[in-house]
Design an enzyme around this catalytic site. Structure first.
Site, PDB file in Angstrom:
ATOM      1  N   SER A   1      -7.641   3.342  13.549  1.00 47.46           N
ATOM      2  CA  SER A   1      -6.729   4.456  13.293  1.00 47.46           C
ATOM      3  C   SER A   1      -7.453   5.769  13.561  1.00 47.46           C
ATOM      4  O   SER A   1      -8.686   5.806  13.618  1.00 47.46           O
ATOM      5  CB  SER A   1      -6.269   4.404  11.831  1.00 47.46           C
TER       6      SER A   1
ATOM      7  N   TYR B   1      -6.082   3.669   2.579  1.00 48.55           N
ATOM      8  CA  TYR B   1      -5.864   3.429   4.006  1.00 48.55           C
ATOM      9  C   TYR B   1      -7.054   3.955   4.811  1.00 48.55           C
ATOM     10  O   TYR B   1      -7.569   3.284   5.708  1.00 48.55           O
ATOM     11  CB  TYR B   1      -4.572   4.117   4.449  1.00 48.55           C
TER      12      TYR B   1
END
Length: 255
Positions: free
Chosen positions: A147, A160
């Site tokens: 990410s 996350y």
């Protein structure tokens, strides 16, 4: 070898986790279009049936499976299902993930545990259990989805962010151990794509504007724009690429 054959996945079998929609669905369809038989995973029963049906309708080969990757028994169930559907798994694409948003001072412990279990613990367990055979065979491709938050801290997404930083670390650690066995372990770091996971950001006028201004390409990515990177890392074209994190971000990291 002709160049186009370097990117062919004919005769290969791939598992794509989190293939019910968004980036996972696009990449599953892309691998199938390149010739692979794709095992499409979803966390919910029949959740990947639409992806499977679209692949078959386009002339490809696919099956759908389901397993809850937030629990160890779900991971073990997925491995068993994969083994039932194929003798040899050539490509593992770990796309399944979840996100929880809350300020760090009040971030719930159960939310932290869920995100880490799905995004990191399940990913490593699948790499370990399915990668073991690849190492023994001395052939295989593992693609982990990282990410932009593998590089930055984000806002109100501490679990996350931690998980995606760790995905990069696991990718490099496995590459160090397995590259000598002809198993390439790499990652893709998607930029800001229009998916369910980013809907909250898209719906926030201020954040949406900030993001679009930061991306040199000037717009959010579409899931189909991730397919080329996935096919490259799944194919012979990447046989000497190890421990790499390929950013597909419209230039976001360069800004």
């Amino acid at each position: 070898m002709q160049t186009h054959l370097l990117f062919s996945l004919e005769g290969k079998t791939a598992l794509v986790t989190g293939a019910s929609r968004g980036l996972g669905q696009a990449m599953a369809k892309g691998l199938a279009a390149a010739g692979a038989k794709v095992i499409c995973h979803s966390s919910s029963a029949d959740g990947a049936n639409e992806t499977r049906d679209q692949i078959i309708a386009n002339g490809g080969q696919a099956v759908s499976v389901s397993a809850d990757l937030s629990h160890e028994h779900g991971v073990n169930s997925l491995v068993e299902q994969v083994q039932q559907h194929c003798e040899v798994l050539d490509i593992l694409l770990n796309n399944a993930g979840t996100i929880e948003r809350a300020p760090a001072v009040s971030f719930p412990k159960e939310s932290w545990d869920k995100v880490i279990d799905v995004n990191l613990n399940a990913l490593f367990a699948l790499c370990q259990q399915l990668g073991r055979t690849m190492v023994q065979r001395k052939q295989g491709k593992i693609i982990n989805i990282a990410s932009m938050l593998s590089y930055t801290g984000g806002i109100t997404v501490p679990a996350y962010t931690a998980s995606k930083h760790a995905v990069v670390g696991v990718t490099k650690a496995l590459a160090n151990e397995w590259a000598g066995s002809n198993v390439q372990v790499n990652a893709i770091a998607p930029g800001y794509f229009r998916t369910d996971n980013t809907q909250a950001l898209q719906d926030d006028p201020s954040r949406n504007s900030e993001i679009e201004k930061r991306i040199p390409a000037g717009c959010w990515g579409q899931p189909e724009q991730l397919v080329g990177a996935a096919v490259f890392l799944a194919s012979q074209a990447s046989d000497y690429v190890n421990g790499h994190v390929l950013a597909v971000d419209g230039g976001w990291l360069a800004r």
